[in-house]
Design an enzyme around this catalytic site. Structure first.
Site, PDB file in Angstrom:
ATOM      1  N   SER A   1     -12.212   3.655  12.496  1.00 14.23           N
ATOM      2  CA  SER A   1     -11.965   2.999  13.782  1.00 14.23           C
ATOM      3  C   SER A   1     -12.923   1.836  14.013  1.00 14.23           C
ATOM      4  O   SER A   1     -12.676   1.006  14.879  1.00 14.23           O
ATOM      5  CB  SER A   1     -12.129   4.013  14.933  1.00 14.23           C
TER       6      SER A   1
ATOM      7  N   TRP B   1      -8.307   5.993   1.913  1.00 17.95           N
ATOM      8  CA  TRP B   1      -7.028   6.162   2.607  1.00 17.95           C
ATOM      9  C   TRP B   1      -6.133   4.942   2.431  1.00 17.95           C
ATOM     10  O   TRP B   1      -5.494   4.503   3.390  1.00 17.95           O
ATOM     11  CB  TRP B   1      -7.228   6.397   4.114  1.00 17.95           C
TER      12      TRP B   1
ATOM     13  N   ASN C   1      -2.110  -5.955  13.397  1.00 18.11           N
ATOM     14  CA  ASN C   1      -1.215  -6.155  14.528  1.00 18.11           C
ATOM     15  C   ASN C   1       0.237  -6.323  14.063  1.00 18.11           C
ATOM     16  O   ASN C   1       1.175  -5.859  14.709  1.00 18.11           O
ATOM     17  CB  ASN C   1      -1.665  -7.405  15.276  1.00 18.11           C
TER      18      ASN C   1
ATOM     19  N   ALA D   1       1.527  -5.045  11.287  1.00 22.08           N
ATOM     20  CA  ALA D   1       2.048  -3.760  10.814  1.00 22.08           C
ATOM     21  C   ALA D   1       2.308  -2.811  11.978  1.00 22.08           C
ATOM     22  O   ALA D   1       3.286  -2.053  11.974  1.00 22.08           O
ATOM     23  CB  ALA D   1       1.071  -3.145   9.831  1.00 22.08           C
ATOM     24  N   ARG D   2       1.458  -2.871  12.993  1.00 21.79           N
ATOM     25  CA  ARG D   2       1.665  -2.011  14.174  1.00 21.79           C
ATOM     26  C   ARG D   2       2.994  -2.311  14.834  1.00 21.79           C
ATOM     27  O   ARG D   2       3.665  -1.419  15.350  1.00 21.79           O
ATOM     28  CB  ARG D   2       0.566  -2.286  15.208  1.00 21.79           C
TER      29      ARG D   2
ATOM     30  N   GLU E   1      -3.451   2.535  11.493  1.00 21.14           N
ATOM     31  CA  GLU E   1      -3.186   1.291  12.248  1.00 21.14           C
ATOM     32  C   GLU E   1      -3.759   1.374  13.655  1.00 21.14           C
ATOM     33  O   GLU E   1      -3.155   0.907  14.611  1.00 21.14           O
ATOM     34  CB  GLU E   1      -1.678   1.017  12.352  1.00 21.14           C
TER      35      GLU E   1
HETATM   36  C1  LIG Z   1      -1.858   8.375   5.380  1.00 18.95           C
HETATM   37  C2  LIG Z   1      -2.816   7.298   5.744  1.00 18.95           C
HETATM   38  C3  LIG Z   1      -2.650   6.021   5.224  1.00 18.95           C
HETATM   39  C4  LIG Z   1      -3.584   5.013   5.520  1.00 18.95           C
HETATM   40  N1  LIG Z   1      -3.426   3.760   4.965  1.00 18.95           N
HETATM   41  C5  LIG Z   1      -4.418   2.830   5.139  1.00 18.95           C
HETATM   42  C6  LIG Z   1      -4.355   1.568   4.454  1.00 18.95           C
HETATM   43  O1  LIG Z   1      -3.390   1.256   3.740  1.00 18.95           O
HETATM   44  N2  LIG Z   1      -5.403   0.695   4.583  1.00 18.95           N
HETATM   45  C7  LIG Z   1      -6.496   0.992   5.354  1.00 18.95           C
HETATM   46  O2  LIG Z   1      -7.415   0.173   5.412  1.00 18.95           O
HETATM   47  N3  LIG Z   1      -6.572   2.185   6.035  1.00 18.95           N
HETATM   48  C8  LIG Z   1      -5.570   3.102   5.932  1.00 18.95           C
HETATM   49  N4  LIG Z   1      -5.640   4.330   6.600  1.00 18.95           N
HETATM   50  C9  LIG Z   1      -6.842   4.634   7.368  1.00 18.95           C
HETATM   51  C10 LIG Z   1      -6.630   4.655   8.876  1.00 18.95           C
HETATM   52  O3  LIG Z   1      -6.435   3.359   9.357  1.00 18.95           O
HETATM   53  C11 LIG Z   1      -7.865   5.349   9.487  1.00 18.95           C
HETATM   54  O4  LIG Z   1      -7.758   6.716   9.144  1.00 18.95           O
HETATM   55  C12 LIG Z   1      -7.952   5.158  10.991  1.00 18.95           C
HETATM   56  O5  LIG Z   1      -8.329   3.849  11.306  1.00 18.95           O
HETATM   57  C13 LIG Z   1      -8.970   6.128  11.629  1.00 18.95           C
HETATM   58  O6  LIG Z   1     -10.168   6.095  10.937  1.00 18.95           O
HETATM   59  P1  LIG Z   1     -10.885   7.476  10.506  1.00 18.95           P
HETATM   60  O7  LIG Z   1      -9.890   8.316   9.813  1.00 18.95           O
HETATM   61  O8  LIG Z   1     -12.118   7.091   9.769  1.00 18.95           O
HETATM   62  O9  LIG Z   1     -11.247   8.191  11.852  1.00 18.95           O
HETATM   63  P2  LIG Z   1     -12.563   7.920  12.780  1.00 18.95           P
HETATM   64  O10 LIG Z   1     -12.721   6.459  13.033  1.00 18.95           O
HETATM   65  O11 LIG Z   1     -13.723   8.646  12.182  1.00 18.95           O
HETATM   66  O12 LIG Z   1     -12.104   8.646  14.080  1.00 18.95           O
HETATM   67  C14 LIG Z   1     -12.139  10.083  14.259  1.00 18.95           C
HETATM   68  C15 LIG Z   1     -11.686  10.389  15.676  1.00 18.95           C
HETATM   69  O13 LIG Z   1     -12.578   9.759  16.585  1.00 18.95           O
HETATM   70  C16 LIG Z   1     -11.848   8.975  17.502  1.00 18.95           C
HETATM   71  N5  LIG Z   1     -12.644   7.845  17.944  1.00 18.95           N
HETATM   72  C17 LIG Z   1     -13.135   6.814  17.213  1.00 18.95           C
HETATM   73  N6  LIG Z   1     -13.810   5.959  17.987  1.00 18.95           N
HETATM   74  C18 LIG Z   1     -13.767   6.459  19.250  1.00 18.95           C
HETATM   75  C19 LIG Z   1     -14.267   6.026  20.509  1.00 18.95           C
HETATM   76  N7  LIG Z   1     -14.940   4.887  20.632  1.00 18.95           N
HETATM   77  N8  LIG Z   1     -14.042   6.804  21.592  1.00 18.95           N
HETATM   78  C20 LIG Z   1     -13.338   7.962  21.478  1.00 18.95           C
HETATM   79  N9  LIG Z   1     -12.812   8.413  20.323  1.00 18.95           N
HETATM   80  C21 LIG Z   1     -13.025   7.661  19.217  1.00 18.95           C
HETATM   81  C22 LIG Z   1     -10.615   8.542  16.734  1.00 18.95           C
HETATM   82  O14 LIG Z   1      -9.581   8.110  17.596  1.00 18.95           O
HETATM   83  C23 LIG Z   1     -10.297   9.830  16.004  1.00 18.95           C
HETATM   84  O15 LIG Z   1      -9.618  10.698  16.863  1.00 18.95           O
HETATM   85  C24 LIG Z   1      -4.678   5.302   6.364  1.00 18.95           C
HETATM   86  C25 LIG Z   1      -4.810   6.606   6.919  1.00 18.95           C
HETATM   87  C26 LIG Z   1      -3.898   7.580   6.618  1.00 18.95           C
HETATM   88  C27 LIG Z   1      -4.062   8.943   7.223  1.00 18.95           C
END
Ligand SMILES: Cc1cc2nc3c(=O)[nH]c(=O)nc-3n(C[C@H](O)[C@H](O)[C@H](O)COP(=O)(O)OP(=O)(O)OC[C@H]3O[C@@H](n4cnc5c(N)ncnc54)[C@H](O)[C@@H]3O)c2cc1C
Length: 386
Positions: A140, A164, A242, A244-245, A365
């Protein structure tokens, strides 16, 4: 009555848009749906073959102009995403990552040489791209990414790990974002470059009909011209996200529609207490609520599509669409699963597959929490997540 008829959404579409939707639906019915259960169960898809099929129909980089791309409108692209995701979110992900992340990054920020080298082959599905932004420790909050690129003579040298990454191990080119002395920049890393390896992520319960990989960059040496000249700072990758979203705003409603059609048919045939399940008030309450959310989500998607075509859409509006439509699609999938009873937990019906897929769509996304915070910032002027 078909659930989409309630809001007469078709009347908002042009004949060409309806034709594109039917073409993609036919493709899904004939060539994709018969294999989906197997692909999902195996956790493997014929990605190259699929890319060529999608490229042959003009679905890759569909909304981009030039370089072999069809240059169609945002609503046409959205409807294609809707039909693909009505089959499976993993297939829509392949198309989204190819067209809206990898191709868009090159199309928007690349040099003429980069565009000519990659875009026509990617539009045809002869070459596959991936988009590496997320890292093991930063999803994130990509601004804190650790991947870095340093200049060495005329070259760039990249180090870091991306996590990911959709299409990662099948990609011919990875768009990799890394910290440099000049801020975050994007690099085109061809598959097979020494020091660049990928590893597929196993044990996924969601989005199994999609390739998800880790990218490892260990002293990867790239020529000067590997950098995307037009992107500096985090706004580069965020603008791609944006794009892709936007496809997800439509796509999620496709998954929801497939669930609702399945549940309606099931409730009409299944007898409980000697009457069709569909004749019970509790079931009708569920169906009515779902038809409302589906219709509202479709109207929102078409409205945002028209704003995008007019060039006035804002990132906050895309966040609103992604947040609402994925959240409601997931709710619809879960409710449909209850209507199917025990049958709802098997892959004989598409509902549980959509439900678990949508868990990924809720997270990637930009998570639902992050999109809520984007809207919170827009409404209050206070950034709660910076
Ligand atoms: C199947 C799949 C395909 C993907 N494909 C791609 C890809 O092609 N390219 C790419 O770059 N990424 C890809 N991703 C990654 C995806 O974009 C990330 O998983 C996503 O951005 C969330 O990051 P994280 O998993 O590290 O969760 P984290 O950022 O660690 O978040 C964990 C939790 O904390 C919450 N959180 C974070 N910040 C805050 C805040 N400030 N306040 C409150 N809550 C918060 C989040 O909403 C979440 O619930 C993919 C993910 C999946 C599951």
């Amino acid at each position: 009555m078909h659930p989409t008829a309630l809001f007469a959404v078709d009347g908002l579409l042009t004949e060409e848009e309806r034709e594109i939707r039917s073409t993609v639906r036919r493709l899904c019915d004939r060539e994709l749906r018969p294999h989906l259960t197997q692909w999902f169960e195996d956790g493997a898809i014929p990605a190259r073959e699929l890319a060529r099929t999608f490229g042959g129909l003009g679905l890759l980089g569909m909304h981009l102009e030039g370089y072999g791309c069809p240059g169609l409108g945002a609503v046409s692209y959205g409807l294609a995403c809707l039909e693909l995701e009505a089959a499976d979110s993993g297939l829509r992900s392949l198309v989204s990552v190819q067209g809206s992340l990898a191709m868009y990054a090159i199309w928007r920020y690349g040099s003429e040489e980069q565009k000519n080298a990659w875009l026509p082959a990617m539009a045809a599905g002869e070459r596959i791209g991936c988009f590496g932004l997320t890292e093991p420790d930063f999803g994130s909050d990509p601004a804190r990414m650790r991947a870095g690129a340093r200049r060495d003579g005329g070259d760039w040298v990249l180090n870091g790990t991306k996590m990911w990454i959709t299409n990662g191990s099948v990609a011919d080119v990875a768009v990799v974002w890394a910290q440099t002395e000049e801020g975050i920049r994007g690099f085109l890393v061809p598959a097979g470059t020494p020091g660049f390896t990928t590893r597929d992520l196993k044990h996924k319960v969601s989005l199994r009909a999609s390739v998800t990989s880790e990218l490892v960059l260990d002293e990867v040496r790239l020529p000067r011209e590997a950098v995307l000249p037009g992107a500096r700072g985090l706004s580069g990758p965020l603008r791609c996200l944006n794009e892709a979203r936007f496809g997800i705003v439509f796509g999620a409603m496709g998954a929801a529609l497939d669930c609702l059609e399945t549940a309606l048919a099931y409730a009409g045939e299944r007898e409980v207490f000697a009457r069709p399940l569909a004749a019970f008030q509790l079931t009708q309450d569920k169906l009515a609520d779902m038809a409302l959310e589906l219709g509202k989500g479709l109207l929102l998607a078409v409205h945002l599509g028209r704003l995008k075509e007019a060039g006035t859409i804002t990132p906050e509006q895309v966040s609103a669409g992604k947040l609402n439509n994925v959240r409601e699609a997931l709710e619809i999938a879960r409710t449909c699963r209850t209507i199917l009873g025990a049958s709802g937990i098997t892959l004989e019906y598409p509902v549980i597959r959509h439900a678990v897929n949508l868990e990924s769509v809720l997270t990637y996304e930009g998570t639902s929490e992050i999109h809520s915070l984007v809207l919170g910032k827009a409404l209050t002027g206070h950034a709660a997540f910076a």
